[in-house]
Design a protein around this motif. Structure first.
Motif, short mmCIF file in Angstrom:
data_model
loop_
_atom_site.label_atom_id
_atom_site.label_comp_id
_atom_site.label_asym_id
_atom_site.label_seq_id
_atom_site.Cartn_x
_atom_site.Cartn_y
_atom_site.Cartn_z
N ARG A 187 -32.02 -42.36 -2.30
CA ARG A 187 -33.09 -41.27 -2.42
C ARG A 187 -34.11 -41.14 -1.05
O ARG A 187 -34.30 -40.11 -0.78
CB ARG A 187 -34.08 -41.54 -3.40
CG ARG A 187 -33.56 -41.61 -4.89
CD ARG A 187 -34.53 -41.73 -6.17
NE ARG A 187 -33.95 -41.89 -7.06
CZ ARG A 187 -33.52 -41.00 -8.20
NH1 ARG A 187 -33.93 -39.79 -7.89
NH2 ARG A 187 -32.93 -41.14 -9.25
N CYS A 213 -18.70 -33.66 -4.19
CA CYS A 213 -19.11 -35.06 -5.04
C CYS A 213 -18.22 -35.27 -6.10
O CYS A 213 -18.06 -34.28 -6.79
CB CYS A 213 -20.55 -35.09 -5.38
SG CYS A 213 -20.95 -36.67 -6.36
N CYS A 262 -20.78 -35.26 -9.55
CA CYS A 262 -21.44 -33.95 -10.04
C CYS A 262 -20.98 -32.77 -9.45
O CYS A 262 -21.14 -31.89 -10.21
CB CYS A 262 -22.90 -34.28 -9.74
SG CYS A 262 -23.49 -33.91 -8.01
N PHE A 322 -21.26 -31.47 -6.64
CA PHE A 322 -22.47 -30.72 -5.50
C PHE A 322 -21.49 -30.77 -4.23
O PHE A 322 -20.84 -31.70 -3.99
CB PHE A 322 -23.68 -31.64 -5.47
CG PHE A 322 -24.76 -30.71 -4.74
CD1 PHE A 322 -25.08 -29.47 -5.17
CD2 PHE A 322 -25.22 -31.32 -3.72
CE1 PHE A 322 -25.98 -28.74 -4.44
CE2 PHE A 322 -25.98 -30.84 -2.94
CZ PHE A 322 -26.63 -29.43 -3.31
N CYS A 364 -24.10 -38.42 -1.86
CA CYS A 364 -24.48 -36.85 -2.33
C CYS A 364 -25.80 -36.66 -2.45
O CYS A 364 -26.63 -37.51 -2.74
CB CYS A 364 -23.93 -36.91 -3.98
SG CYS A 364 -24.10 -35.07 -4.74
N CYS A 365 -26.29 -35.41 -2.01
CA CYS A 365 -27.85 -35.18 -1.72
C CYS A 365 -28.39 -34.81 -3.32
O CYS A 365 -29.47 -34.46 -3.37
CB CYS A 365 -27.94 -33.81 -1.20
SG CYS A 365 -27.37 -34.46 0.72
N ARG A 366 -27.54 -34.54 -4.31
CA ARG A 366 -28.04 -34.11 -5.66
C ARG A 366 -28.02 -35.48 -6.50
O ARG A 366 -29.30 -35.86 -6.91
CB ARG A 366 -27.27 -33.25 -6.37
CG ARG A 366 -27.71 -32.79 -7.78
CD ARG A 366 -26.89 -31.68 -8.58
NE ARG A 366 -26.74 -30.44 -7.94
CZ ARG A 366 -25.95 -29.61 -8.23
NH1 ARG A 366 -25.06 -29.94 -9.24
NH2 ARG A 366 -26.08 -28.31 -7.82
N CYS A 367 -27.18 -36.28 -6.72
CA CYS A 367 -27.18 -37.10 -7.60
C CYS A 367 -27.16 -38.61 -6.92
O CYS A 367 -27.21 -39.73 -7.90
CB CYS A 367 -25.84 -37.02 -8.56
SG CYS A 367 -24.29 -37.33 -7.86
N TYR A 368 -27.12 -38.72 -5.78
CA TYR A 368 -27.25 -39.95 -4.85
C TYR A 368 -25.94 -40.69 -5.23
O TYR A 368 -25.89 -42.06 -4.87
CB TYR A 368 -28.50 -40.76 -5.44
CG TYR A 368 -29.82 -39.76 -5.14
CD1 TYR A 368 -30.13 -39.25 -4.08
CD2 TYR A 368 -30.30 -39.48 -6.30
CE1 TYR A 368 -31.05 -38.42 -4.06
CE2 TYR A 368 -31.57 -38.55 -6.37
CZ TYR A 368 -32.12 -38.17 -5.13
OH TYR A 368 -33.15 -37.32 -5.10
#
Length: 108
Positions: free
Chosen positions: A57, A72, A75, A77, A100-104
């Motif tokens: 994060r 990703c 997810c 993304f 991934c910038c959304r779900c890490y």
């Protein structure tokens, strides 16, 4: 491991050797007992990449890491970061990690 503490005063027992026999001795009250095992210390290593996953994060918020359009697998993304970790492990020295910038989600 209750055998690592003195039964009389609850202080930590320290290893002591006498005639090739390992004992655990209290420095406070002179209590001594024979060690049940010759193992004094165990180092448990974390699984690979555990530290990167803990800070995922924070890595997403780092403006110095380059971003890339990549899908990703977790997810779907289409924005992620990529970086090469620095560390002492030779097997990951030349790996490129994607995050991934959304779900890490982290992958190589």
């Amino acid at each position: 491991m209750s055998d690592r503490f003195c039964k009389e005063c609850n202080n930590l027992l320290y290893p002591k050797e006498d005639d090739n026999t390992l004992f655990l001795a209290c420095k406070n009250c002179e209590h001594i007992q024979e060690a049940k095992s010759h193992r004094l210390y165990v180092k448990n290593f974390r699984p690979k990449h555990a530290s990167i996953e803990l800070y995922a994060r924070d890595l997403v918020q780092d403006p110095t890491l380059p971003s890339v359009k990549i899908n990703c697998g977790n997810c779907g993304f289409n924005k992620g970061l990529y970086f090469q970790p620095r560390g002492g492990e030779e097997d990951v020295a030349l790996s490129i990690f994607y995050l991934c910038c959304r779900c890490y989600h982290l992958w190589t």
